[in-house]
Design a protein around this motif. Structure first.
Motif, short mmCIF file in Angstrom:
data_model
loop_
_atom_site.label_atom_id
_atom_site.label_comp_id
_atom_site.label_asym_id
_atom_site.label_seq_id
_atom_site.Cartn_x
_atom_site.Cartn_y
_atom_site.Cartn_z
N LEU A 1 39.76 36.81 30.44
CA LEU A 1 38.56 37.44 30.97
C LEU A 1 38.44 37.20 32.47
N ASP A 2 37.49 37.93 33.09
CA ASP A 2 37.29 37.79 34.54
C ASP A 2 36.57 36.50 34.88
N GLY A 3 35.86 35.94 33.92
CA GLY A 3 35.13 34.70 34.19
C GLY A 3 34.66 34.07 32.90
N ARG A 4 34.19 32.84 33.01
CA ARG A 4 33.73 32.10 31.85
C ARG A 4 32.33 31.56 32.08
N VAL A 5 31.61 31.37 31.00
CA VAL A 5 30.31 30.71 31.05
C VAL A 5 30.26 29.70 29.90
N ARG A 6 29.69 28.53 30.16
CA ARG A 6 29.67 27.46 29.17
C ARG A 6 28.31 26.79 29.19
N LEU A 7 27.85 26.38 28.02
CA LEU A 7 26.63 25.60 27.97
C LEU A 7 26.83 24.30 28.75
N ALA A 8 25.88 23.98 29.61
CA ALA A 8 25.96 22.72 30.32
C ALA A 8 26.04 21.56 29.34
N HIS A 9 25.27 21.64 28.25
CA HIS A 9 25.23 20.55 27.29
C HIS A 9 26.57 20.38 26.58
N THR A 10 27.32 21.46 26.43
CA THR A 10 28.65 21.37 25.84
C THR A 10 29.63 20.74 26.83
N ALA A 11 29.55 21.18 28.08
CA ALA A 11 30.48 20.68 29.09
C ALA A 11 30.36 19.17 29.29
N ILE A 12 29.13 18.65 29.20
CA ILE A 12 28.94 17.23 29.45
C ILE A 12 28.72 16.42 28.17
N GLY A 13 28.85 17.07 27.03
CA GLY A 13 28.71 16.36 25.77
C GLY A 13 27.33 15.77 25.58
N TYR A 14 26.31 16.56 25.90
CA TYR A 14 24.93 16.08 25.80
C TYR A 14 24.32 16.56 24.50
N GLY A 15 23.96 15.65 23.64
CA GLY A 15 23.39 16.00 22.36
C GLY A 15 23.88 15.04 21.30
N GLU A 16 23.06 14.82 20.29
CA GLU A 16 23.37 13.84 19.25
C GLU A 16 24.70 14.12 18.56
N LYS A 17 25.05 15.41 18.41
CA LYS A 17 26.29 15.73 17.70
C LYS A 17 27.53 15.19 18.39
N TRP A 18 27.43 14.95 19.71
CA TRP A 18 28.59 14.49 20.45
C TRP A 18 28.87 13.00 20.23
N LEU A 19 27.96 12.30 19.58
CA LEU A 19 28.22 10.90 19.25
C LEU A 19 29.39 10.76 18.30
N ASP A 20 29.57 11.74 17.43
CA ASP A 20 30.63 11.68 16.42
C ASP A 20 31.68 12.77 16.58
N ALA A 21 31.50 13.64 17.56
CA ALA A 21 32.41 14.78 17.70
C ALA A 21 33.78 14.34 18.20
N THR A 22 34.80 15.04 17.72
CA THR A 22 36.17 14.79 18.19
C THR A 22 36.66 15.90 19.12
N THR A 23 35.84 16.94 19.30
CA THR A 23 36.19 18.05 20.18
C THR A 23 36.29 17.58 21.62
N ASP A 24 37.31 18.02 22.32
CA ASP A 24 37.51 17.64 23.71
C ASP A 24 36.48 18.34 24.60
N THR A 25 35.87 17.61 25.50
CA THR A 25 34.96 18.18 26.47
C THR A 25 35.17 17.46 27.79
N TYR A 26 34.40 17.84 28.82
CA TYR A 26 34.64 17.27 30.15
C TYR A 26 34.00 15.90 30.34
N PHE A 27 33.05 15.58 29.48
CA PHE A 27 32.38 14.29 29.55
C PHE A 27 31.63 14.11 28.24
N ASN A 28 31.31 12.88 27.89
CA ASN A 28 30.52 12.63 26.69
C ASN A 28 29.30 11.82 27.08
N SER A 29 28.27 12.53 27.55
CA SER A 29 27.07 11.84 27.99
C SER A 29 26.28 11.28 26.82
#
Length: 269
Positions: free
Chosen positions: A218-246
């Motif tokens: 595609l010509d460009g991408r858009v991402r949820l900020a919360h996904t990019a930084i791993g912000y949210g309770e689900k990221w405590l146990d997630a194994t998905t790679d992201t840019y940070f796990n806040s």
């Protein structure tokens, strides 16, 4: 500070083969950080209902609620473009309702662009808004407001099975051209997949952006900020790679605060 971003600059990036990038944000602080980081646009999404407020469905978000988020983001952004989602309802209720809602997003919310979901089903709305000088970011494909008709629940939209198939490519190209002809300045192709996504990019002159199910085709991408930084309770146990796990960093900080307070030590900050 870098020059103010414009819709014309996004179009030029497509012509020059440069990728644009945006982030979905809903509050002042994330907007400030995103703007300083260098995003080209900040999108105020109705996904706030699910991802920040814990609701089951994005369709529950109202115009008044999205305006609160849009105003907060607008106050935080100086350089990037601000796009705001038209929530479910105004478009479905007719042209007058859609126009009134769009003008509220622009005048009260400070949006530079209005994103219209299920836009291929409402090209008359896109035309009407463009005629009145409102920049339209048209969303199509398997979107939050159209997923139900494909029998795909919101929670499954970012799975491989939810991506557009090769068989659907011709129809999606036709929809993209329809939206370009209606005057849309950008397209948000949700769940594009590499076949249909690449075909749409080639078929239209306006930038094609993708979040769920998108990719480098595609010509460009858009991402949820919360996904990019791993912000949210689900990221405590997630194994998905992201840019940070806040989420984990925040949990550790909270644990340290609790320990200091309970031990009678002075707390930080």
């Amino acid at each position: 500070m870098a020059a103010m971003m414009t819709v014309a600059a996004l179009a030029a990036m497509k012509r020059e083969g440069k990728k644009s990038v945006g982030v979905v944000a809903w509050d002042y602080q994330i907007a400030r950080i995103a703007d300083r980081a260098g995003f080209d646009f900040v999108s105020v999404g109705d996904s706030v209902g699910v991802n920040l407020w814990g609701r089951a469905d994005v369709l529950d978000v109202t115009l008044d609620e999205i305006l609160i988020c849009c105003r907060a983001v607008r106050r935080g952004v100086e350089r990037a473009l601000v796009s705001c989602d038209m929530p479910y309802g105004p478009v479905q209720h007719g042209l007058d309702s859609a126009r009134a809602a769009a003008w509220r997003l622009v005048k009260e919310g400070g949006a530079d662009m209005v994103k219209v979901d299920a836009a291929a089903d409402f090209p008359d709305v896109v035309r009407a808004l463009v005629r009145e000088g409102i920049t339209v970011f048209a969303q199509f494909g398997l979107t939050p407001q159209t997923a139900a008709k494909y029998g795909i629940p919101y929670s499954a939209q970012n799975s491989p099975a939810a991506q557009a198939s090769a068989e659907a490519a011709a129809k999606l190209v036709a929809e993209a051209k329809l939206l370009e002809d209606a005057g849309a300045s950008l397209l948000d192709f949700t769940n594009s997949g590499p076949v249909a996504g690449a075909a749409v990019v080639e078929a239209v002159k306006i930038p094609v952006i993708g979040g769920f199910g998108g990719g480098p085709w595609l010509d460009g991408r858009v991402r949820l900020a919360h996904t990019a930084i791993g912000y949210g309770e689900k990221w405590l146990d997630a194994t998905t790679d992201t840019y940070f796990n806040s989420a984990k960093a925040t949990r550790d900080a909270f644990a340290a605060l609790i320990a200091d307070a309970r031990a009678g030590r002075q707390i930080k900050g």
